[in-house]
Design a protein around this motif. Structure first.
Motif, mmCIF file in Angstrom:
data_model
loop_
_atom_site.group_PDB
_atom_site.id
_atom_site.type_symbol
_atom_site.label_atom_id
_atom_site.label_comp_id
_atom_site.label_asym_id
_atom_site.label_seq_id
_atom_site.Cartn_x
_atom_site.Cartn_y
_atom_site.Cartn_z
ATOM 1 N N TYR A 201 0.811 -1.214 0.000
ATOM 2 C CA TYR A 201 0.000 0.000 0.000
ATOM 3 C C TYR A 201 0.849 1.272 0.000
ATOM 4 O O TYR A 201 0.301 2.374 0.071
ATOM 5 N N GLY A 202 2.169 1.109 -0.055
ATOM 6 C CA GLY A 202 3.048 2.267 -0.178
ATOM 7 C C GLY A 202 3.648 2.790 1.108
ATOM 8 O O GLY A 202 4.262 3.864 1.116
ATOM 9 N N TYR A 203 3.526 2.036 2.200
ATOM 10 C CA TYR A 203 4.087 2.460 3.479
ATOM 11 C C TYR A 203 5.421 1.757 3.754
ATOM 12 O O TYR A 203 5.765 0.770 3.100
ATOM 13 N N THR A 204 6.160 2.258 4.716
ATOM 14 C CA THR A 204 7.463 1.702 5.064
ATOM 15 C C THR A 204 7.545 1.416 6.560
ATOM 16 O O THR A 204 6.678 1.818 7.333
ATOM 17 N N LEU A 240 1.572 -16.460 4.033
ATOM 18 C CA LEU A 240 2.238 -15.241 3.570
ATOM 19 C C LEU A 240 2.361 -15.229 2.050
ATOM 20 O O LEU A 240 2.068 -14.227 1.390
ATOM 21 N N LEU A 241 2.812 -16.348 1.511
ATOM 22 C CA LEU A 241 3.026 -16.455 0.066
ATOM 23 C C LEU A 241 1.703 -16.377 -0.687
ATOM 24 O O LEU A 241 1.587 -15.681 -1.702
ATOM 25 N N TYR A 242 0.707 -17.096 -0.216
ATOM 26 C CA TYR A 242 -0.568 -17.194 -0.926
ATOM 27 C C TYR A 242 -1.269 -15.844 -1.011
ATOM 28 O O TYR A 242 -1.741 -15.441 -2.085
ATOM 29 N N LYS A 243 -1.365 -15.131 0.099
ATOM 30 C CA LYS A 243 -2.223 -13.956 0.133
ATOM 31 C C LYS A 243 -1.534 -12.681 -0.325
ATOM 32 O O LYS A 243 -2.200 -11.744 -0.759
ATOM 33 N N ASN A 244 -0.193 -12.608 -0.262
ATOM 34 C CA ASN A 244 0.489 -11.345 -0.513
ATOM 35 C C ASN A 244 1.220 -11.249 -1.851
ATOM 36 O O ASN A 244 1.443 -10.143 -2.340
ATOM 37 N N LEU A 245 1.622 -12.377 -2.428
ATOM 38 C CA LEU A 245 2.360 -12.325 -3.685
ATOM 39 C C LEU A 245 1.403 -12.389 -4.876
ATOM 40 O O LEU A 245 0.438 -13.150 -4.866
ATOM 41 N N SER A 246 1.697 -11.594 -5.905
ATOM 42 C CA SER A 246 0.907 -11.653 -7.130
ATOM 43 C C SER A 246 1.228 -12.947 -7.870
ATOM 44 O O SER A 246 2.220 -13.625 -7.571
ATOM 45 N N LEU A 247 0.407 -13.289 -8.861
ATOM 46 C CA LEU A 247 0.613 -14.524 -9.604
ATOM 47 C C LEU A 247 1.978 -14.548 -10.283
ATOM 48 O O LEU A 247 2.682 -15.566 -10.236
ATOM 49 N N LEU A 291 -8.192 -17.374 3.434
ATOM 50 C CA LEU A 291 -7.610 -16.054 3.600
ATOM 51 C C LEU A 291 -8.084 -15.108 2.499
ATOM 52 O O LEU A 291 -8.371 -15.529 1.379
ATOM 53 N N ASP A 292 -8.142 -13.835 2.822
ATOM 54 C CA ASP A 292 -8.446 -12.796 1.842
ATOM 55 C C ASP A 292 -7.154 -12.347 1.180
ATOM 56 O O ASP A 292 -6.230 -11.874 1.848
ATOM 57 N N LYS A 293 -7.076 -12.496 -0.135
ATOM 58 C CA LYS A 293 -5.882 -12.099 -0.864
ATOM 59 C C LYS A 293 -5.851 -10.581 -1.054
ATOM 60 O O LYS A 293 -6.897 -9.919 -1.079
ATOM 61 N N ILE A 294 -4.644 -10.043 -1.162
ATOM 62 C CA ILE A 294 -4.474 -8.615 -1.399
ATOM 63 C C ILE A 294 -4.931 -8.288 -2.814
ATOM 64 O O ILE A 294 -4.567 -8.962 -3.769
ATOM 65 N N GLU A 295 -5.729 -7.227 -2.944
ATOM 66 C CA GLU A 295 -6.216 -6.832 -4.259
ATOM 67 C C GLU A 295 -6.038 -5.329 -4.451
ATOM 68 O O GLU A 295 -5.919 -4.568 -3.490
ATOM 69 N N GLY A 296 -6.028 -4.919 -5.726
ATOM 70 C CA GLY A 296 -5.969 -3.498 -6.050
ATOM 71 C C GLY A 296 -4.611 -2.856 -5.878
ATOM 72 O O GLY A 296 -4.503 -1.632 -5.783
ATOM 73 N N VAL A 297 -3.553 -3.670 -5.842
ATOM 74 C CA VAL A 297 -2.197 -3.150 -5.673
ATOM 75 C C VAL A 297 -1.576 -2.915 -7.049
ATOM 76 O O VAL A 297 -1.745 -3.726 -7.958
ATOM 77 N N PHE A 299 1.175 -2.622 -10.074
ATOM 78 C CA PHE A 299 2.319 -3.425 -10.497
ATOM 79 C C PHE A 299 3.616 -2.832 -9.959
ATOM 80 O O PHE A 299 4.535 -3.568 -9.577
ATOM 81 N N LYS A 300 3.695 -1.517 -9.892
ATOM 82 C CA LYS A 300 4.897 -0.835 -9.403
ATOM 83 C C LYS A 300 5.226 -1.258 -7.980
ATOM 84 O O LYS A 300 6.392 -1.524 -7.642
ATOM 85 N N ASN A 301 4.217 -1.332 -7.118
ATOM 86 C CA ASN A 301 4.464 -1.711 -5.726
ATOM 87 C C ASN A 301 4.831 -3.182 -5.591
ATOM 88 O O ASN A 301 5.638 -3.560 -4.738
ATOM 89 N N TYR A 302 4.228 -4.042 -6.451
ATOM 90 C CA TYR A 302 4.637 -5.445 -6.457
ATOM 91 C C TYR A 302 6.093 -5.581 -6.905
ATOM 92 O O TYR A 302 6.849 -6.389 -6.356
ATOM 93 N N LEU A 303 6.485 -4.793 -7.905
ATOM 94 C CA LEU A 303 7.855 -4.845 -8.404
ATOM 95 C C LEU A 303 8.834 -4.376 -7.324
ATOM 96 O O LEU A 303 9.900 -4.979 -7.139
ATOM 97 N N LYS A 304 8.483 -3.315 -6.601
ATOM 98 C CA LYS A 304 9.323 -2.847 -5.496
ATOM 99 C C LYS A 304 9.502 -3.949 -4.448
ATOM 100 O O LYS A 304 10.600 -4.148 -3.927
ATOM 101 N N LEU A 305 8.404 -4.653 -4.159
ATOM 102 C CA LEU A 305 8.474 -5.736 -3.184
ATOM 103 C C LEU A 305 9.377 -6.847 -3.688
ATOM 104 O O LEU A 305 10.207 -7.370 -2.939
ATOM 105 N N GLU A 306 9.241 -7.225 -4.940
ATOM 106 C CA GLU A 306 10.057 -8.296 -5.509
ATOM 107 C C GLU A 306 11.541 -7.954 -5.445
ATOM 108 O O GLU A 306 12.369 -8.793 -5.059
ATOM 109 N N LEU A 307 11.890 -6.734 -5.796
ATOM 110 C CA LEU A 307 13.297 -6.320 -5.763
ATOM 111 C C LEU A 307 13.839 -6.343 -4.333
ATOM 112 O O LEU A 307 14.997 -6.703 -4.105
ATOM 113 N N LEU A 308 13.002 -5.982 -3.390
ATOM 114 C CA LEU A 308 13.426 -6.012 -1.983
ATOM 115 C C LEU A 308 13.612 -7.446 -1.502
ATOM 116 O O LEU A 308 14.564 -7.742 -0.763
#
Length: 318
Positions: A201-204, A240-247, A291-297, A299-308
């Motif tokens: 969601y863009g927080y740190t 953690l993997l199921y609900k937070n990571l994109s496909l 579990l409720d999966k994360i939605e509406g995120v 691509f930029k924020n997913y990419l930031k997460l992947e790089l981290l």
């Protein structure tokens, strides 16, 4: 009783260990920053609740009839708190005089900071660090940053992947945006889950090197490793993997995730907990759809997460 002028509400989930809780409450008396206190008792069978009522009548006490787990307990308190910030504390911690003030000063510098983690020091080994925040990698591993390092290290405050909820300050209104601690996790790595969600969601999250808090460790679960902890942690890591990571992240990281599961299984097998670990993994896959999966995120924020996550993987290997 809550004070409308206070900025922080201290939230303490409690299950037994009245003696350790007493030590914590005594240490809170020396804290310089004014604060409210809410204790959520998860059906303790010692005299914890009577001790609180007798000696600290000003504390707001929630008494659960059953042990509902960490996530549900802290959510109960967060939802009734009225302050701008909430500070979660395990019942086996001891706080120092300026810890709250230093965390508060840091989180106040930037509205994008969701949480600030403290410098947790091992109470029984005060020359060693217990935790300076959580890290997470593409192998699906969580790691206590700084564990067993000398207290002379990690002297600089800075951004970390996430805060350890055993002693961390959170911006309360952000919970209304990203959701509360996921109660499906019950206990263990629910703080990593909410740290991932906050990042999406863009927080740190930040680490405050001057916020010293002592931690006994494993006071509620009873030991560093046991069947319950190994099983539920393995299950929750699948969550953690199921609900937070994109496909696309699951596809890209698939080989690394499998490697992580195999290596962890071999590790716990040697310690006699192999069946507990693999049972937890199986339970995670079997029950993941609740579990409720994360939605509406974006691509930029997913990419930031992947790089981290990639960056943190190299930290594990170094």
């Amino acid at each position: 009783m809550n004070n409308s002028d206070n900025k922080i509400t201290v939230i303490i989930p409690n299950y037994n260990n009245q003696k350790l809780l007493a030590n914590l409450l005594e240490s809170l008396k020396q804290v310089t920053l004014p604060h409210d206190i809410i204790i959520v008792d998860n059906a303790s069978n010692d005299n914890s609740t009577s001790y609180i009522k007798t000696n600290f009548p000003e504390i707001t006490l929630i008494e659960n009839k059953t042990n509902t787990g960490f996530a549900h307990a802290v959510n109960q308190a967060i939802k009734i708190a009225t302050t701008d910030y909430v500070l979660l504390l395990n019942n086996d911690t001891i706080v120092t005089e300026s810890a709250f003030k230093n965390m508060f000063n840091l989180i106040s510098t930037d509205s994008s900071i969701f949480s600030v983690t403290s410098k947790m020091i091992q109470k029984h080994n005060p020359n060693l660090i217990d935790d300076t925040g959580d890290e997470y990698s593409i192998m699906g591993w969580t790691k206590k940053r700084g564990f067993n390092h000398s207290v002379s290290e990690f002297t600089q405050s800075g951004e970390v992947f996430g805060a350890c909820a055993g002693a961390a300050l959170y911006r309360r209104l952000v919970f209304l945006e990203i959701g509360y601690f996921d109660e499906n996790f019950e206990s263990y790595v629910e703080d990593v889950d909410i740290s991932i969600r906050a990042r999406l969601y863009g927080y740190t999250s930040y680490y405050c090197a001057d916020a010293i808090i002592y931690h006994y460790g494993s006071a509620t679960s009873g030991s560093k490793y046991n069947s319950f902890k190994v099983r539920i942690s393995a299950r929750n890591n699948i969550y953690l993997l199921y609900k937070n990571l994109s496909l696309w992240m699951k596809i890209v990281n698939f080989i690394f995730i499998v490697m992580g599961i195999v290596i962890k299984y071999l590790y716990f097998y040697r310690k006699g907990y192999g069946q507990d670990y693999i049972g937890g993994v199986y339970e995670g896959f079997r029950t993941r759809k609740q579990l409720d999966k994360i939605e509406g995120v974006s691509f930029k924020n997913y990419l930031k997460l992947e790089l981290l996550l990639i960056k943190n993987t190299f930290k594990y290997l170094s």
